[in-house]
Write an enzyme that holds these catalytic residues in place. Sequence first.
Site, PDB file in Angstrom:
ATOM      1  N   ASP A  14     -16.089 -13.877  -4.557  1.00 12.92           N
ATOM      2  CA  ASP A  14     -16.268 -15.032  -5.607  1.00 12.92           C
ATOM      3  C   ASP A  14     -17.558 -15.245  -6.063  1.00 12.92           C
ATOM      4  OD1 ASP A  14     -14.644 -18.191  -5.557  1.00 12.92           O
ATOM      5  OD2 ASP A  14     -16.671 -18.047  -6.417  1.00 12.92           O
ATOM      6  N   ILE A  62     -16.126 -10.819 -10.934  1.00 13.51           N
ATOM      7  CA  ILE A  62     -15.164 -10.098 -11.364  1.00 13.51           C
ATOM      8  C   ILE A  62     -14.996  -9.009 -12.674  1.00 13.51           C
ATOM      9  CG2 ILE A  62     -13.198 -11.136 -10.072  1.00 13.51           C
ATOM     10  CD1 ILE A  62     -12.216 -12.373 -12.829  1.00 13.51           C
ATOM     11  N   PHE A  72      -7.253 -15.530  -8.310  1.00 11.10           N
ATOM     12  CA  PHE A  72      -7.384 -16.888  -8.680  1.00 11.10           C
ATOM     13  C   PHE A  72      -8.505 -17.084  -9.816  1.00 11.10           C
ATOM     14  CE2 PHE A  72      -5.484 -17.518  -4.559  1.00 11.10           C
ATOM     15  CZ  PHE A  72      -4.396 -18.334  -4.579  1.00 11.10           C
ATOM     16  N   THR A 128     -11.921 -22.711 -15.293  1.00 12.19           N
ATOM     17  CA  THR A 128     -10.596 -23.491 -15.199  1.00 12.19           C
ATOM     18  C   THR A 128     -10.578 -24.983 -15.991  1.00 12.19           C
ATOM     19  OG1 THR A 128     -11.280 -24.582 -13.257  1.00 12.19           O
ATOM     20  CG2 THR A 128     -10.015 -22.478 -13.038  1.00 12.19           C
ATOM     21  N   THR A 156      -0.837 -20.433 -15.291  1.00 12.22           N
ATOM     22  CA  THR A 156      -0.523 -21.779 -15.241  1.00 12.22           C
ATOM     23  C   THR A 156       0.551 -22.181 -16.190  1.00 12.22           C
ATOM     24  OG1 THR A 156      -1.929 -23.752 -16.133  1.00 12.22           O
ATOM     25  CG2 THR A 156      -2.620 -21.743 -17.062  1.00 12.22           C
ATOM     26  N   ASP A 157       0.731 -23.500 -16.138  1.00  7.48           N
ATOM     27  CA  ASP A 157       1.864 -24.008 -16.965  1.00  7.48           C
ATOM     28  C   ASP A 157       1.285 -24.446 -18.442  1.00  7.48           C
ATOM     29  OD1 ASP A 157       0.449 -26.254 -16.557  1.00  7.48           O
ATOM     30  OD2 ASP A 157       2.684 -27.438 -15.975  1.00  7.48           O
ATOM     31  N   GLU A 158       0.003 -24.328 -18.369  1.00 11.56           N
ATOM     32  CA  GLU A 158      -0.754 -24.459 -19.924  1.00 11.56           C
ATOM     33  C   GLU A 158      -0.441 -23.458 -20.843  1.00 11.56           C
ATOM     34  OE1 GLU A 158      -3.207 -26.904 -20.621  1.00 11.56           O
ATOM     35  OE2 GLU A 158      -3.662 -27.930 -18.771  1.00 11.56           O
ATOM     36  N   TYR A 187      -9.115 -22.493 -23.038  1.00 15.62           N
ATOM     37  CA  TYR A 187      -8.639 -22.129 -21.561  1.00 15.62           C
ATOM     38  C   TYR A 187      -7.316 -21.568 -21.789  1.00 15.62           C
ATOM     39  CZ  TYR A 187      -6.641 -23.047 -16.827  1.00 15.62           C
ATOM     40  OH  TYR A 187      -5.935 -22.915 -15.889  1.00 15.62           O
ATOM     41  N   LYS A 198      -5.814 -17.909 -20.426  1.00 12.33           N
ATOM     42  CA  LYS A 198      -5.033 -17.555 -19.371  1.00 12.33           C
ATOM     43  C   LYS A 198      -3.671 -16.768 -20.075  1.00 12.33           C
ATOM     44  CE  LYS A 198      -5.193 -18.873 -15.775  1.00 12.33           C
ATOM     45  NZ  LYS A 198      -5.690 -18.283 -14.470  1.00 12.33           N
ATOM     46  N   PRO A 240     -12.013 -42.849 -17.150  1.00 10.45           N
ATOM     47  CA  PRO A 240     -11.812 -42.561 -18.808  1.00 10.45           C
ATOM     48  C   PRO A 240     -10.360 -41.923 -18.812  1.00 10.45           C
ATOM     49  CG  PRO A 240     -13.097 -40.818 -17.474  1.00 10.45           C
ATOM     50  CD  PRO A 240     -12.864 -41.730 -16.647  1.00 10.45           C
ATOM     51  N   ASP A 254      -9.447 -39.196 -27.775  1.00 13.74           N
ATOM     52  CA  ASP A 254      -8.353 -38.245 -27.179  1.00 13.74           C
ATOM     53  C   ASP A 254      -9.285 -36.785 -27.352  1.00 13.74           C
ATOM     54  OD1 ASP A 254      -6.197 -37.196 -26.046  1.00 13.74           O
ATOM     55  OD2 ASP A 254      -4.651 -37.675 -27.670  1.00 13.74           O
TER      56      ASP A 254
HETATM   57  N1  LIG Z   1      -6.076 -26.475 -10.896  1.00 15.77           N
HETATM   58  C1  LIG Z   1      -4.916 -26.643 -11.309  1.00 15.77           C
HETATM   59  O1  LIG Z   1      -4.213 -27.445 -11.574  1.00 15.77           O
HETATM   60  C2  LIG Z   1      -4.325 -25.173 -11.907  1.00 15.77           C
HETATM   61  C3  LIG Z   1      -2.814 -25.124 -12.194  1.00 15.77           C
HETATM   62  C4  LIG Z   1      -2.200 -24.101 -12.473  1.00 15.77           C
HETATM   63  C5  LIG Z   1      -2.890 -22.762 -12.480  1.00 15.77           C
HETATM   64  N2  LIG Z   1      -4.410 -22.949 -11.965  1.00 15.77           N
HETATM   65  C6  LIG Z   1      -4.942 -21.388 -11.707  1.00 15.77           C
HETATM   66  O2  LIG Z   1      -5.276 -21.360 -10.532  1.00 15.77           O
HETATM   67  C7  LIG Z   1      -6.585 -20.681 -10.476  1.00 15.77           C
HETATM   68  C8  LIG Z   1      -7.211 -21.433  -9.693  1.00 15.77           C
HETATM   69  O3  LIG Z   1      -7.613 -22.922 -10.073  1.00 15.77           O
HETATM   70  P1  LIG Z   1      -8.584 -23.878  -9.332  1.00 15.77           P
HETATM   71  O4  LIG Z   1      -8.186 -25.218  -9.710  1.00 15.77           O
HETATM   72  O5  LIG Z   1      -8.769 -23.623  -7.783  1.00 15.77           O
HETATM   73  O6  LIG Z   1     -10.074 -23.413  -9.795  1.00 15.77           O
HETATM   74  P2  LIG Z   1     -11.600 -23.823  -9.545  1.00 15.77           P
HETATM   75  O7  LIG Z   1     -12.540 -23.940 -10.907  1.00 15.77           O
HETATM   76  O8  LIG Z   1     -11.628 -24.707  -8.349  1.00 15.77           O
HETATM   77  O9  LIG Z   1     -12.193 -22.376  -8.757  1.00 15.77           O
HETATM   78  C9  LIG Z   1     -12.329 -21.100  -9.556  1.00 15.77           C
HETATM   79  C10 LIG Z   1     -12.917 -20.249  -8.578  1.00 15.77           C
HETATM   80  O10 LIG Z   1     -13.316 -19.022  -9.448  1.00 15.77           O
HETATM   81  C11 LIG Z   1     -14.514 -18.652  -9.124  1.00 15.77           C
HETATM   82  N3  LIG Z   1     -15.138 -17.691 -10.272  1.00 15.77           N
HETATM   83  C12 LIG Z   1     -15.224 -18.235 -11.518  1.00 15.77           C
HETATM   84  N4  LIG Z   1     -15.599 -17.237 -12.239  1.00 15.77           N
HETATM   85  C13 LIG Z   1     -15.688 -16.051 -11.532  1.00 15.77           C
HETATM   86  C14 LIG Z   1     -16.250 -14.570 -11.694  1.00 15.77           C
HETATM   87  N5  LIG Z   1     -16.524 -14.171 -12.865  1.00 15.77           N
HETATM   88  N6  LIG Z   1     -16.027 -13.829 -10.575  1.00 15.77           N
HETATM   89  C15 LIG Z   1     -15.495 -14.125  -9.444  1.00 15.77           C
HETATM   90  N7  LIG Z   1     -15.372 -15.272  -9.305  1.00 15.77           N
HETATM   91  C16 LIG Z   1     -15.370 -16.323 -10.177  1.00 15.77           C
HETATM   92  C17 LIG Z   1     -15.419 -19.738  -9.259  1.00 15.77           C
HETATM   93  O11 LIG Z   1     -16.718 -19.532  -8.394  1.00 15.77           O
HETATM   94  C18 LIG Z   1     -14.360 -20.568  -8.114  1.00 15.77           C
HETATM   95  O12 LIG Z   1     -14.453 -20.351  -6.731  1.00 15.77           O
HETATM   96  C19 LIG Z   1      -6.943 -20.359 -11.742  1.00 15.77           C
HETATM   97  O13 LIG Z   1      -6.840 -19.241 -12.397  1.00 15.77           O
HETATM   98  C20 LIG Z   1      -6.392 -21.420 -12.550  1.00 15.77           C
HETATM   99  O14 LIG Z   1      -6.182 -21.016 -13.925  1.00 15.77           O
HETATM  100  C21 LIG Z   1      -5.003 -23.872 -11.696  1.00 15.77           C
END
Ligand SMILES: NC(=O)c1ccc[n+]([C@@H]2O[C@H](COP(=O)([O-])OP(=O)(O)OC[C@H]3O[C@@H](n4cnc5c(N)ncnc54)[C@H](O)[C@@H]3O)[C@@H](O)[C@H]2O)c1
Length: 346
Positions: free
Chosen positions: A33, A60, A79, A83, A123-125, A152, A156, A207, A277
């Site tokens: 991370d 990464i 992950f 986000t 993601t469903d987005e 975003y 994805k 908000p 919005d």
């Molecule tokens: N939160 C949601 O509702 C949701 C829903 C569906 C899918 N997702 C997906 O799940 C995954 C995790 O989401 P989350 O809500 O836990 O996100 P988050 O923002 O809480 O965590 C993201 C993590 O990625 C790390 N990160 C970011 N850039 C990086 C890099 N270049 N190298 C290494 N690490 C890096 C950050 O330090 C952080 O720990 C994402 O891929 C997101 O698209 C999230």
Amino acid sequence: MRILVTGGAGFIGSNFVRHLLDHYPSDDILVFDLLTYAGNLANLPSLPSTARLSFIHGDICDEQTVAQTMAGCDAVVHFAAETHVDRSLLNARDFMATNVQGTYILLEAARKHHIQRFLYISTDEVYGNACSPTGTSRPSQETDTLRPLSPYAASKAGADTLAFSYWASYGLPVIITRSSNNYGPYQYPEKQLPLFILNALEDRPLPIYGDGQHSRDWIHVYDHVAALSLLLHQSESNMDGEIFNVGAHQERTTLENATLVLKSLEKSPEQISFVQDRLGHVRRHAVDTTKISQQVGWQAKISFEEGIKQTIEWYQTHPEWIEGIQQKQNDFLDTALHLGEMRSTR
Ligand SMILES: NC(=O)c1ccc[n+]([C@@H]2O[C@H](COP(=O)([O-])OP(=O)(O)OC[C@H]3O[C@@H](n4cnc5c(N)ncnc54)[C@H](O)[C@@H]3O)[C@@H](O)[C@H]2O)c1
């Protein structure tokens, strides 16, 4: 199994790590991370507490470090990402670098290291508004066309299709999941529910974009990580290249969520504040989960009423975690939580 978890210090990643530690005693976990504003070591169990968990601070997008880190791993659960939709509307550059380029670098390394399972957390987005090919509103199916509406979501979708292509072209054993909106412990408070909870607790405005009628399917993070763990431990090759929606069938509007949080905390509905919005705001996200239910036997167990009660309690009982985040003074978060104003009046 030795599992590389990218983004394991974020919200869902850290909940996933805890789930593996609790339920899969033969798994070793290596969290990789960058610890961006959203990453937080305080989300993870303290590192010396178990020999099964280790941590590498890295990006990464750094090919060399990724290649070195992946050596000796059996599986990758990816992950790591930028986000937040709102941030992507202000500046999409980091989203393209981390979400698209970073995923490419991980897929290449996984191919070279003969990784046995690559789970890509999409993601469903990626679907945009949930609807049938003729435009009738209904939950998205895995076969639906991707119509992402924000930078975003587009980043994805790019990574999601790239991951699929590594299965199709090279036979990399990829599984892709498309989850709906998550909530629960350790979520960075720029996201809707923790933002509402913290602002409600401190009598600040909640908000609401536009008319507040945008709806999402809300899944508790514990249900999501249980689904991911089940998929990760499927060894059958007929799972390779498969895409699974993950959702809880608990559709709620932004206004309903704000109203429920205020009511639960016995706060005034006058804290609700309608704001302009969001650009490209998706009206409805919802996913059809028939496939994961039939093929893997998974379904969400936590009702929204139970999950939101637990989540509110978690934020009320973890002031040190909230304090740790607020001390980092992130401009975007400070604005969302009105912290700048509070600091200047102290
Ligand atoms: N939160 C949601 O509702 C949701 C829903 C569906 C899918 N997702 C997906 O799940 C995954 C995790 O989401 P989350 O809500 O836990 O996100 P988050 O923002 O809480 O965590 C993201 C993590 O990625 C790390 N990160 C970011 N850039 C990086 C890099 N270049 N190298 C290494 N690490 C890096 C950050 O330090 C952080 O720990 C994402 O891929 C997101 O698209 C999230």
